[in-house]
Design a protein around this motif. Structure first.
Motif, PDB file in Angstrom:
ATOM      1  N   THR A 164     -14.310  64.547   4.189  1.00 54.32           N
ATOM      2  CA  THR A 164     -13.875  65.943   4.083  1.00 54.32           C
ATOM      3  C   THR A 164     -12.512  66.103   4.759  1.00 54.32           C
ATOM      4  N   HIS A 165     -11.678  66.948   4.191  1.00 59.45           N
ATOM      5  CA  HIS A 165     -10.432  67.419   4.803  1.00 59.45           C
ATOM      6  C   HIS A 165      -9.565  66.310   5.403  1.00 59.45           C
ATOM      7  N   GLU A 248     -13.226  70.133   0.819  1.00 58.41           N
ATOM      8  CA  GLU A 248     -14.509  70.700   1.226  1.00 58.41           C
ATOM      9  C   GLU A 248     -15.670  69.744   0.944  1.00 58.41           C
ATOM     10  N   ASP A 249     -16.708  69.881   1.726  1.00 60.51           N
ATOM     11  CA  ASP A 249     -17.970  69.173   1.479  1.00 60.51           C
ATOM     12  C   ASP A 249     -18.476  69.583   0.102  1.00 60.51           C
TER      13      ASP A 249
END
Length: 343
Positions: A164-165, A248-249
């Motif tokens: 993520t991210h 995002e997840d």
């Protein structure tokens, strides 16, 4: 695991260990490894070789024979030899989506290579991913489940995962600035290749060892990467895709698990083990901690199918395969023993 003969199949683009068992009742486990970026499997030769030695020294069980097959291959576009992926020679780099689909096909094509059960599917599959390979791994799990695949994915081990991210990480923030330059991956690759073309291979390797403080074997892999026709372009193109895609997840409960499982639950959720770096320049601490809080199994309780998430306390770098292959292989072996004993 007496009575087993160990087979290997190594090339520049793939590493495979396939013990040969004559026992028709043996349980065959496939360990499928997905690399990080740069996606050359040669970086993981020591890691996978050590893991193979540890798993063949003892099978971790006392009631039945376990046979461990290990397979890993370079991501597409990083090697001149395309024999492992069976992909045609490309003149443009592969996207993150391309890498996922190529890895998926490779995984689905693997079978027990010899013995009484030659050509059959393995009894269980354990996925291991490093860095962006962990993101690819989660995508493989979700797509296999949605496509109702017969593969028995029992667990996944995510090493220094960037899921993520990634653009919010220290290194992600820096490289994202460069990607604002139009067509930066291609331009940077062209300039780098022009400079490298002038330099003798021995000098380039010596500089890699001095500047990057790499051991001889890793420096050799890096030299091959830098001198390859598309390696630099492929790495930068994939990195840019990672910055834009890994945000995002995006996975559901079929992947992340649930806090309290019902005793009669028929949902077979693979076990997930995350191993984060303490100060990973490709994973921001705040995004890591947020993921652990949202998705992790806080007390490692057995009544939860949520992931076990651990943070390294031994100072291991994000690129563990350069200097810490043996110690991480020892950890992974212990986790695999626990996974297999629970099957």
């Amino acid at each position: 695991m007496s009575g087993l003969q160990s087979g290997t199949s190594h090339s520049k683009s793939q590493i495979s260990f396939f013990p040969v068992s004559g026992d028709p009742l043996a349980t065959h486990h496939l360990i499928y490894f997905v690399t990080g970026n740069p996606g050359l499997i040669g970086y993981y030769d020591t890691f996978l070789g050590t893991l193979h030695e540890l798993l063949t020294a003892t099978d971790g069980t006392s009631s039945k024979t376990s046979v461990f097959h290990i397979h890993g291959q370079s991501l597409a576009g990083f090697e001149e030899d395309n024999s492992s992926t069976k992909q045609p020679v490309r003149t443009t780099p592969y996207s993150l989506e391309d890498q996922i689909e190529i890895s998926l096909k490779s995984l689905q094509d693997l079978r027990i290579p010899s013995g009484p059960r030659e050509g059959q599917l393995h009894d269980s599959v354990i996925l291991i991913g490093h860095s962006v390979g962990s993101y690819i791994l989660l995508e493989l799990m979700q797509r296999l489940r949605k496509r109702d695949s017969p593969l028995q994915i029992k667990a996944s081990i995510l090493l220094f995962p960037t899921v993520t991210h990634i653009a919010k990480s220290p290194s992600g923030t820096k490289i994202s600035t460069l990607f604002r330059i139009p067509d930066f991956p291609k331009k940077a690759s062209t300039i780098a290749q022009g400079l490298l073309w002038l330099a003798p291979r021995t000098i380039v390797k010596w500089l890699i060892k001095i500047i990057a403080r790499m051991p001889d074997d890793s420096a050799g892999v890096t030299l091959r990467f830098l001198k390859s026709p598309m390696g630099i372009w492929q790495a930068l193109h994939l990195a840019q895709d990672e910055m834009e895609t890994i945000t995002e997840d995006r996975w559901d409960h079929d992947i992340w698990g649930i806090e309290h499982e019902e005793v009669d639950s028929k949902v077979d959720i693979p076990k997930l083990i995350f191993y984060f770096g303490e100060n990973d320049h490709w994973v921001a601490n705040h995004t890591r901690d947020a993921l652990i809080a949202a998705r992790g199994n806080p007390d490692h309780g057995s009544n939860s199918s949520k992931p076990i998430m651990l943070i390294d306390k031994n100072g291991v770098d994000h690129g563990f395969c350069i200097r810490h292959s043996e110690s991480i292989a020892e950890k992974v072996k212990v986790w695999i023993d626990g996974i297999v004993s629970g099957l």
